[in-house]
Design an enzyme around this catalytic site. Sequence first.
Site, PDB file in Angstrom:
ATOM      1  N   HIS A 449       9.245  11.753  46.401  1.00 34.74           N
ATOM      2  CA  HIS A 449       8.313  12.702  47.002  1.00 34.74           C
ATOM      3  C   HIS A 449       9.101  13.640  47.896  1.00 34.74           C
ATOM      4  O   HIS A 449      10.299  13.447  48.122  1.00 34.74           O
ATOM      5  CB  HIS A 449       7.224  11.971  47.803  1.00 34.74           C
ATOM      6  CG  HIS A 449       7.783  11.119  48.894  1.00 34.74           C
ATOM      7  ND1 HIS A 449       8.059   9.785  48.730  1.00 34.74           N
ATOM      8  CD2 HIS A 449       8.142  11.412  50.162  1.00 34.74           C
ATOM      9  CE1 HIS A 449       8.554   9.297  49.849  1.00 34.74           C
ATOM     10  NE2 HIS A 449       8.621  10.256  50.730  1.00 34.74           N
ATOM     11  N   SER A 451      10.019  15.929  51.408  1.00 38.84           N
ATOM     12  CA  SER A 451      10.032  15.851  52.857  1.00 38.84           C
ATOM     13  C   SER A 451      11.210  16.694  53.327  1.00 38.84           C
ATOM     14  O   SER A 451      11.497  17.741  52.767  1.00 38.84           O
ATOM     15  CB  SER A 451      10.137  14.386  53.308  1.00 38.84           C
ATOM     16  OG  SER A 451      10.147  14.298  54.713  1.00 38.84           O
ATOM     17  N   HIS A 591      21.188 -12.947  67.321  1.00 44.55           N
ATOM     18  CA  HIS A 591      20.582 -11.635  67.075  1.00 44.55           C
ATOM     19  C   HIS A 591      21.705 -10.614  66.934  1.00 44.55           C
ATOM     20  O   HIS A 591      22.844 -10.863  67.321  1.00 44.55           O
ATOM     21  CB  HIS A 591      19.609 -11.233  68.188  1.00 44.55           C
ATOM     22  CG  HIS A 591      20.194 -11.277  69.564  1.00 44.55           C
ATOM     23  ND1 HIS A 591      20.282 -12.428  70.312  1.00 44.55           N
ATOM     24  CD2 HIS A 591      20.733 -10.300  70.329  1.00 44.55           C
ATOM     25  CE1 HIS A 591      20.838 -12.177  71.473  1.00 44.55           C
ATOM     26  NE2 HIS A 591      21.125 -10.890  71.512  1.00 44.55           N
ATOM     27  N   SER A 593      23.703  -6.759  67.038  1.00 44.57           N
ATOM     28  CA  SER A 593      23.971  -5.507  67.738  1.00 44.57           C
ATOM     29  C   SER A 593      25.386  -5.074  67.351  1.00 44.57           C
ATOM     30  O   SER A 593      25.827  -5.304  66.236  1.00 44.57           O
ATOM     31  CB  SER A 593      23.825  -5.675  69.246  1.00 44.57           C
ATOM     32  OG  SER A 593      23.973  -4.411  69.890  1.00 44.57           O
TER      33      SER A 593
END
Length: 899
Positions: A449, A451, A591, A593
Amino acid sequence: MATVLEGLESKETAATAEDAARPAVEAVDSRPGAPFLLAGNQLNLDIRPGGCHRLQYLCSQQPPELLRVEFLRLSTHEDPGLLDDTLAQVPWSLLHLRSLVLKGGQSRGALGACLHGTLTTLPAGLSDLTCLAHLDLSFNRLETLPTCILELHSLDALLLSHNCLSELPEALGSLPTLTFLSVRHNCLERLPTTLGSLSTLQRLDLSENLLDTIPSEIGDLSSLIELNLASNRLQNLPASLAGLRSLQLLVLHSNLLTSVPTGLAHLPLITRLDLRDNQLRDLPEELLDAPFVRLQGNPLGEASPAPLSPPDVPPIPEMPRLFLTSDLDSFLVTPHGCSVTLACGVRLQFPAGATTTPITIRYRLWLPEPHLVSLGPHDFLLSGVLELQPHGVAFQQDVSLWLLFVPPRVRRCREVVVRTRSDNSWNDLETHLEEEAPKRLWARCQVPHFSWFLVVLRPVSNTCLLPPEGALLCSSGHPEVKVTFPSGATEEPRQVSMQVVHMAGLELRALLEEAEASVSPLLCLSQNGPPSFLQPVTVQLPLPPGVTGFSLDRSHLHLLYRTPSAATWDDITTQVVLELTHLYARFQVTHFSWYWLWYTTKTCVGGLARKAWERLRLHRVNLIALQRRRDPEQVLLQCLPRNKVDATLSRLLDRYHGPEPSDTVEMFEDRPDCVDGRICFVFYSHLKNVKEVYITTTLDREAQAVRGQVSFYRGSLPMEVPQEAEAARQRKGTDALWMATLPIKLPRLRGPQGSGQGTDFSLMPLNLGDAETGFLTQSNLLSVASRLGPDWPAVALNLGMPYRVLQRIRHEFRDDLDGQIRHMLFSWAERQAGQPGAVGHLVQALEQSDRQDVAEEVRAILELGRHKYQDSIRRTGLAPEDSTVPGTSASQTPESAQA
């Protein structure tokens, strides 16, 4: 203008991921300063440059460990003669060799693509390796298959992908034990009929070649389990494929197939049949309903272009091709599809059936404003922003888009991608690069599409879908960097990504003023889904260059973690358990980073890391401000790559003069503005930043010369613009608003007799127009004259000048084109003095002469003059008691150009 991005590359390449995974690594010094890795019976000489020299030294010394070697890896990014001499010694020294890997691809080019090695053949003596079962020659320059390979009767796996093979020899069928053959991404146009003699072959990869037929003998491969024929030119398949009773995987996508053998539906073990992106219009019902068949991208159910029986029925029209001029910003797409080339060079291709109804597509090019462009910390912009409308309209088939971009400098482990905005977020599309000329590159992608679209250079991103069972993620550019996810780290599958950025050792040592300081590659880990993992994840980074696990001082080793919310670097060395090997450091996190290993004697490493991280993002450019020699009021402002300053100045100094370039500064993006009567520029480093502006003064320049300054600032213009001396005392740094101030000087105006414009012609001072609508000064008209060139007679006729006057001007200034233009323009202007509408008449004449560019310049000058007039009225109304204009000193005039 292409930005010069400072190369920040490590001096050495650490070991591969496979080497890192081995628990017992024995370092053997083949010669001083040239270590290699011998792990059990595996000899790895592709880790660092100079592998051939090390192997020759080993063969001459014959250490006992060499007799145990069964697996040898050697890079082919070597001198061809040295490589041949080295390989000739292998059969005599490595008698028990079972696996030989002679791959290129360890180095990458300017666009991030793997570079091929120098190997073009193999020495005949390699046929004496009677135990050799695995041979990998990928990413080399083989044009014919070396004959010694055909005598390796113990060969089990042969990898020839990414070479230049145009055919395979008939004798290939004499390899009795071959089970795996890969000839992917070559130039094969035909296959040998003896291919069917490989009765033990289980996996065959012939994808990305130029094959248009397959020999029927391929049906004799009774043991074949996987067959890949994707991305060729196949129009039909032999019926003998239905005889491959052991076949489980058949990949045929991206060909020109119009039909397939019916017997494929009855293969007993088939689990996947990939027929995407072909020309199939009908299939047997057994295949249409089969769950293992993939059929996307085929015109199934559409009528075939069969011969038309009625003679009056028009033929199906071919796909139209549109070439848009600069005055068109839209075009119509019908269900038949079309190929469109925009005036800016962008190309689009709408396949037939992409839209079911006619739709009007509009496009617009935007300057890359910061609020419009999404860039990561280490991304670089290579193009402007293309907007295609209507937004969000989904197409029935993907539309192909080609974007032209500025070729980047050689950047290790970086890749070019097309970035688009979708659902209020930016995503990178799968991008393929095409080169039409050395400096003309296209980024091609498929878009579902419309954009916004732009081209970005980013660090190579490695991504995988993490299942609950765990996974291993390695960096393709830095195989020594890897992340191990244990089983149970996540409950639901999630996407995890890795990017690695290098910093040059010289940059770091200059920043820290410490000769022994070094850092590992900078690792960025990201993911979608919950912020934390259920089980600790193991991260492996190489130790900083020059540091080994046996010699380092652990008090100098720091593991840094970047806190995203605070944008700071924290030293977490004491919060994790660092497991050190000879070459690597491993630690566990829950986690993701940014992570960075530093080896330094400095304290407060977090602050130093922030400065180094900023240094990685610097755009090294210079600013210049030059004045035209013939018209000093015309100032050229330019942003240049640091390595192009001298060449540009030597080219310009015959027409311009001015101060030396400013110091090297960090630059961002490019938009001209007028802020409180001062010209303000924000430069985009990828564009050609050439801005010519006019400066004027209210002082009487017939009595004295006038000095001024051009100042460059980051972001918006400050409220208080400092004087030159005051600005020079400000500290220049990455956080300072002021970057540079360059002096300019308007010389004292001489009278008409000494105007320097020629002995036969003098310019009279004049102002064309009025204060409310805007003036055109003598300097403005000189600029218009300098740009007219051979078009001046058309402008003169459109201004209403008789043809006989043009002939007289041509005769009087017959050897001076500039004199003809100036005399025509100024003689007309003098007659228009005090006449209303004269400036509008000039603009109209320029437009009628197809000089819209000069007309737009005149409009811009008038608009600036109107702003100045309105601003002076406002200032007078607000401060009537102030009878003097601030800033009219010799060091800074009110109208001095500020950038």
